[in-house]
Motif scaffolding. Structure first.
Motif, PDB file in Angstrom:
ATOM      1  N   ALA A   1       0.834  -1.202   0.000  1.00 11.34           N
ATOM      2  CA  ALA A   1       0.000   0.000   0.000  1.00 11.34           C
ATOM      3  C   ALA A   1       0.869   1.251   0.000  1.00 11.34           C
ATOM      4  N   GLU A   2       1.928   1.242   0.800  1.00 10.23           N
ATOM      5  CA  GLU A   2       2.861   2.367   0.852  1.00 10.23           C
ATOM      6  C   GLU A   2       3.504   2.597  -0.508  1.00 10.23           C
ATOM      7  N   LEU A   3       3.908   1.503  -1.169  1.00 13.93           N
ATOM      8  CA  LEU A   3       4.509   1.617  -2.499  1.00 13.93           C
ATOM      9  C   LEU A   3       3.513   2.207  -3.490  1.00 13.93           C
ATOM     10  N   LEU A   4       2.265   1.788  -3.424  1.00 12.34           N
ATOM     11  CA  LEU A   4       1.246   2.322  -4.324  1.00 12.34           C
ATOM     12  C   LEU A   4       1.085   3.818  -4.146  1.00 12.34           C
ATOM     13  N   HIS A   5       1.053   4.281  -2.914  1.00 13.12           N
ATOM     14  CA  HIS A   5       0.933   5.718  -2.670  1.00 13.12           C
ATOM     15  C   HIS A   5       2.125   6.459  -3.260  1.00 13.12           C
ATOM     16  N   ARG A   6       3.312   5.882  -3.122  1.00  9.08           N
ATOM     17  CA  ARG A   6       4.503   6.525  -3.694  1.00  9.08           C
ATOM     18  C   ARG A   6       4.462   6.507  -5.221  1.00  9.08           C
ATOM     19  N   LEU A   7       3.789   5.521  -5.784  1.00  5.99           N
ATOM     20  CA  LEU A   7       3.612   5.461  -7.236  1.00  5.99           C
ATOM     21  C   LEU A   7       2.590   6.485  -7.719  1.00  5.99           C
ATOM     22  N   GLY A   8       1.871   7.077  -6.785  1.00 11.86           N
ATOM     23  CA  GLY A   8       0.885   8.094  -7.135  1.00 11.86           C
ATOM     24  C   GLY A   8      -0.528   7.584  -7.208  1.00 11.86           C
ATOM     25  N   CYS A   9      -0.773   6.387  -6.654  1.00  9.13           N
ATOM     26  CA  CYS A   9      -2.130   5.834  -6.632  1.00  9.13           C
ATOM     27  C   CYS A   9      -2.805   6.267  -5.327  1.00  9.13           C
ATOM     28  N   PRO A  10      -3.804   7.144  -5.375  1.00  7.87           N
ATOM     29  CA  PRO A  10      -4.353   7.723  -4.148  1.00  7.87           C
ATOM     30  C   PRO A  10      -5.291   6.799  -3.393  1.00  7.87           C
ATOM     31  N   TYR A  11      -5.853   5.799  -4.063  1.00  6.73           N
ATOM     32  CA  TYR A  11      -6.875   4.953  -3.444  1.00  6.73           C
ATOM     33  C   TYR A  11      -6.402   3.500  -3.430  1.00  6.73           C
ATOM     34  N   VAL A  12      -6.414   2.901  -2.244  1.00  2.55           N
ATOM     35  CA  VAL A  12      -5.894   1.554  -2.078  1.00  2.55           C
ATOM     36  C   VAL A  12      -6.893   0.712  -1.287  1.00  2.55           C
ATOM     37  N   VAL A  13      -7.191  -0.468  -1.793  1.00  6.48           N
ATOM     38  CA  VAL A  13      -8.042  -1.436  -1.114  1.00  6.48           C
ATOM     39  C   VAL A  13      -7.154  -2.520  -0.518  1.00  6.48           C
ATOM     40  N   ASP A  14      -7.370  -2.825   0.761  1.00  5.96           N
ATOM     41  CA  ASP A  14      -6.616  -3.869   1.443  1.00  5.96           C
ATOM     42  C   ASP A  14      -7.228  -5.217   1.099  1.00  5.96           C
ATOM     43  N   ARG A  15      -6.517  -5.996   0.299  1.00  6.27           N
ATOM     44  CA  ARG A  15      -7.015  -7.301  -0.148  1.00  6.27           C
ATOM     45  C   ARG A  15      -7.256  -8.247   1.027  1.00  6.27           C
ATOM     46  N   SER A  16      -6.454  -8.120   2.101  1.00  9.24           N
ATOM     47  CA  SER A  16      -6.574  -9.044   3.220  1.00  9.24           C
ATOM     48  C   SER A  16      -7.906  -8.929   3.944  1.00  9.24           C
ATOM     49  N   ALA A  17      -8.613  -7.806   3.760  1.00 11.11           N
ATOM     50  CA  ALA A  17      -9.937  -7.643   4.366  1.00 11.11           C
ATOM     51  C   ALA A  17     -11.015  -8.391   3.584  1.00 11.11           C
ATOM     52  N   PHE A  18     -10.636  -8.939   2.434  1.00  9.52           N
ATOM     53  CA  PHE A  18     -11.598  -9.650   1.584  1.00  9.52           C
ATOM     54  C   PHE A  18     -10.991 -10.989   1.157  1.00  9.52           C
ATOM     55  N   GLU A  19     -10.615 -11.785   2.150  1.00  7.08           N
ATOM     56  CA  GLU A  19      -9.922 -13.037   1.882  1.00  7.08           C
ATOM     57  C   GLU A  19     -10.771 -14.005   1.057  1.00  7.08           C
ATOM     58  N   HIS A  20     -12.060 -14.056   1.340  1.00  8.70           N
ATOM     59  CA  HIS A  20     -12.935 -15.023   0.656  1.00  8.70           C
ATOM     60  C   HIS A  20     -13.941 -14.253  -0.195  1.00  8.70           C
ATOM     61  N   LEU A  21     -13.693 -14.251  -1.491  1.00 10.31           N
ATOM     62  CA  LEU A  21     -14.531 -13.475  -2.415  1.00 10.31           C
ATOM     63  C   LEU A  21     -15.429 -14.391  -3.228  1.00 10.31           C
ATOM     64  N   ASN A  22     -15.954 -15.424  -2.578  1.00  8.48           N
ATOM     65  CA  ASN A  22     -16.729 -16.411  -3.323  1.00  8.48           C
ATOM     66  C   ASN A  22     -18.223 -16.302  -3.094  1.00  8.48           C
ATOM     67  N   ASP A  23     -18.694 -15.205  -2.495  1.00  6.97           N
ATOM     68  CA  ASP A  23     -20.134 -15.041  -2.343  1.00  6.97           C
ATOM     69  C   ASP A  23     -20.500 -13.560  -2.457  1.00  6.97           C
ATOM     70  N   GLU A  24     -21.778 -13.316  -2.661  1.00  6.01           N
ATOM     71  CA  GLU A  24     -22.222 -11.956  -2.948  1.00  6.01           C
ATOM     72  C   GLU A  24     -22.056 -11.018  -1.759  1.00  6.01           C
ATOM     73  N   LYS A  25     -22.084 -11.538  -0.539  1.00  6.53           N
ATOM     74  CA  LYS A  25     -21.879 -10.668   0.619  1.00  6.53           C
ATOM     75  C   LYS A  25     -20.490 -10.031   0.570  1.00  6.53           C
ATOM     76  N   ALA A  26     -19.489 -10.824   0.229  1.00  9.01           N
ATOM     77  CA  ALA A  26     -18.132 -10.299   0.112  1.00  9.01           C
ATOM     78  C   ALA A  26     -18.027  -9.315  -1.051  1.00  9.01           C
ATOM     79  N   TRP A  27     -18.702  -9.634  -2.160  1.00  4.89           N
ATOM     80  CA  TRP A  27     -18.692  -8.718  -3.299  1.00  4.89           C
ATOM     81  C   TRP A  27     -19.290  -7.370  -2.921  1.00  4.89           C
ATOM     82  N   ARG A  28     -20.382  -7.414  -2.167  1.00  5.39           N
ATOM     83  CA  ARG A  28     -21.034  -6.173  -1.749  1.00  5.39           C
ATOM     84  C   ARG A  28     -20.101  -5.335  -0.871  1.00  5.39           C
ATOM     85  N   ARG A  29     -19.400  -6.000   0.043  1.00  6.28           N
ATOM     86  CA  ARG A  29     -18.479  -5.268   0.914  1.00  6.28           C
ATOM     87  C   ARG A  29     -17.345  -4.632   0.113  1.00  6.28           C
TER      88      ARG A  29
END
Length: 439
Positions: A264-292
């Motif tokens: 995330a720190e590297l992305l900000h230094r690259l100039g990407c202002p918005y970062v999503v933490d993938r670890s907060a969405f470990e299981h993306l196999n249902d619609e509840k996770a997609w909604r989040r």
């Protein structure tokens, strides 16, 4: 003096042509008789660690004969791509099947059907020989190599080389790739090396950057426009790092997905202002996770993505289709987490979304990307560099996702930071920008 040493020393064309081509050279390769070494099941399904350090060998291989439309490049540096990992795991099928099919295409194709496969789909280096029909290149030219290996007499390539009947990825579906001291490539793969970059900085870009360019910018991809919100999976990986830069350069709004604070720190230094933490969405196999996930993107930028930049595949594809806005698109070029995707088709057809398949880049698109590097408008994503003897270790780092950006491999270059010619441009661009991923 050897031909290899002369190329390293920057010898004049006449001297390069005077010196003999060696009969063998060192290369990273797999062996056909080891195809079954990991067992028959796909990676991970039987608990077996398909450690690519076991299947990648570095040693002497015979020098192939040069076809009339080919050049011999003295490789100064190369890079590991995920297709190197697939090759070394012998998945999804052993690459020797590709070489066998190519071997049925006459005399020149038969050269590729060997009991060893020299890997590598990126490189920078010096031309030391040209085939009889090569017109625009000569010995001594410093080049980078693009990946698409096509028949330039196929009519469709006049429209789009990626639609060629027998399109192949060099060093993956052909032999004599770039993870070596010498490489054999078609003249239609060559581009001038950016003069302000070192050998290893120039070597790591073409496959991933041109792929990202076609996906995002090219007329055959998602045709990103100013203000578009683009969700980028694996935003500090090889593809994602170039995707972020292209979105920024084109006036879009990148939203990068990464899995650690460091990334995330590297992305900000690259100039990407918005970062999503993938670890907060470990299981993306249902619609509840997609909604989040969708809610998190809206929290960051206030709206849903116009484009989702996909290359991770099975683990994320359902979420990608869901979070793209109504009328938006998912552009995909690969499936590093698995090919069998599942998604809820209602979210595609009822919301008029599009899935766009994208593969590599044609010669013109590669030229356009290389020009951006040569102007200093795109920066290498190189994070680490290994010697040729440790190609297995380099590929293992990519296999385990222990890397960021791109992993380079030195060929004939005796050290890093060589090959720079335009120091003035390098100073204008700035060492911090060029070496961002290495810091």
């Amino acid at each position: 003096m050897s031909l290899a040493q002369a190329a390293v020393d920057g010898a004049e064309p006449d001297e390069l042509l005077r010196l003999e081509v060696p009969t063998t050279y060192r290369a990273a390769h797999t062996l056909k008789d080891e195809v079954g070494m990991f067992g028959p099941l796909p990676h991970g399904t039987d608990g077996v660690d398909k450690d690519v350090r076991r299947s990648i060998h570095v040693g002497e291989v015979p020098m192939p004969e040069l076809a009339p439309d080919e050049v011999l490049v003295a490789v100064m540096a190369s890079a590991v791509n995920y297709n190197t990992v697939w090759s070394a795991m012998f998945e999804p099928i052993p690459t020797f099947a590709f070489l066998e099919r190519l071997g049925r295409q006459g005399y020149w194709g038969a050269r590729h059907n060997l009991p060893r496969h020299v890997l590598g789909s990126d490189c920078s280096g010096v031309i030391v020989r040209t085939g009889a029909t090569v017109r625009h290149w000569r010995a001594g030219d410093r080049v980078v190599v693009s990946t698409a290996y096509i028949d330039d007499q196929d009519p469709i390539v006049q429209h789009d080389g990626m639609l060629a009947t027998d399109l192949r990825a060099w060093g993956f579906e052909t032999n004599f790739g770039g993870l070596a001291e010498f490489a054999v490539v078609k003249a239609t793969q060559l581009l001038p090396k950016p003069r302000h970059l070192s050998w290893e900085e120039a070597a790591c870009n073409m496959l991933c950057a041109s792929t990202a360019y076609r996906m995002l910018v090219g007329s055959r991809g998602s045709c990103m426009k100013q203000g578009d919100v683009v969700l980028i999976w694996g935003a500090t990986g090889g593809l994602g790092a170039y995707g972020v830069q292209l979105v920024k350069n084109g006036g879009g709004i990148p939203v990068g997905v990464v899995s650690s604070e460091r990334k995330a720190e590297l992305l900000h230094r690259l100039g990407c202002p918005y970062v999503v933490d993938r670890s907060a969405f470990e299981h993306l196999n249902d619609e509840k996770a997609w909604r989040r996930l969708g809610a998190e993107v809206r929290r960051l930028v206030g709206e849903d993505p116009h484009i989702v930049f996909e290359h991770t595949g099975r683990e994320t594809f359902g979420a990608s289709v869901y979070v793209a806005r109504k009328g938006g698109s998912v552009v995909t070029c690969g499936s590093s987490s698995g090919y069998a995707h599942e998604y809820d088709n209602r979210h595609l057809w009822m919301k008029l979304k599009r899935i766009i398949g994208s593969h590599g880049a044609n010669y013109q698109e590669c030229h356009e990307v290389n020009r951006l590097f040569s102007l200093g408008m795109l920066q290498p994503a190189l994070s680490s560099v290994y010697p040729l003897d440790r190609t297995g270790d380099a590929a293992r780092a990519v296999q385990l996702n222990q890397h960021i950006g791109k992993v380079g491999v030195l060929g004939l270059a005796p050290a890093e930071d060589l090959g720079i010619e335009d120091y003035a441009l390098r100073e204008r661009v700035g060492e911090d920008a060029i070496r961002l991923f290495r810091s």
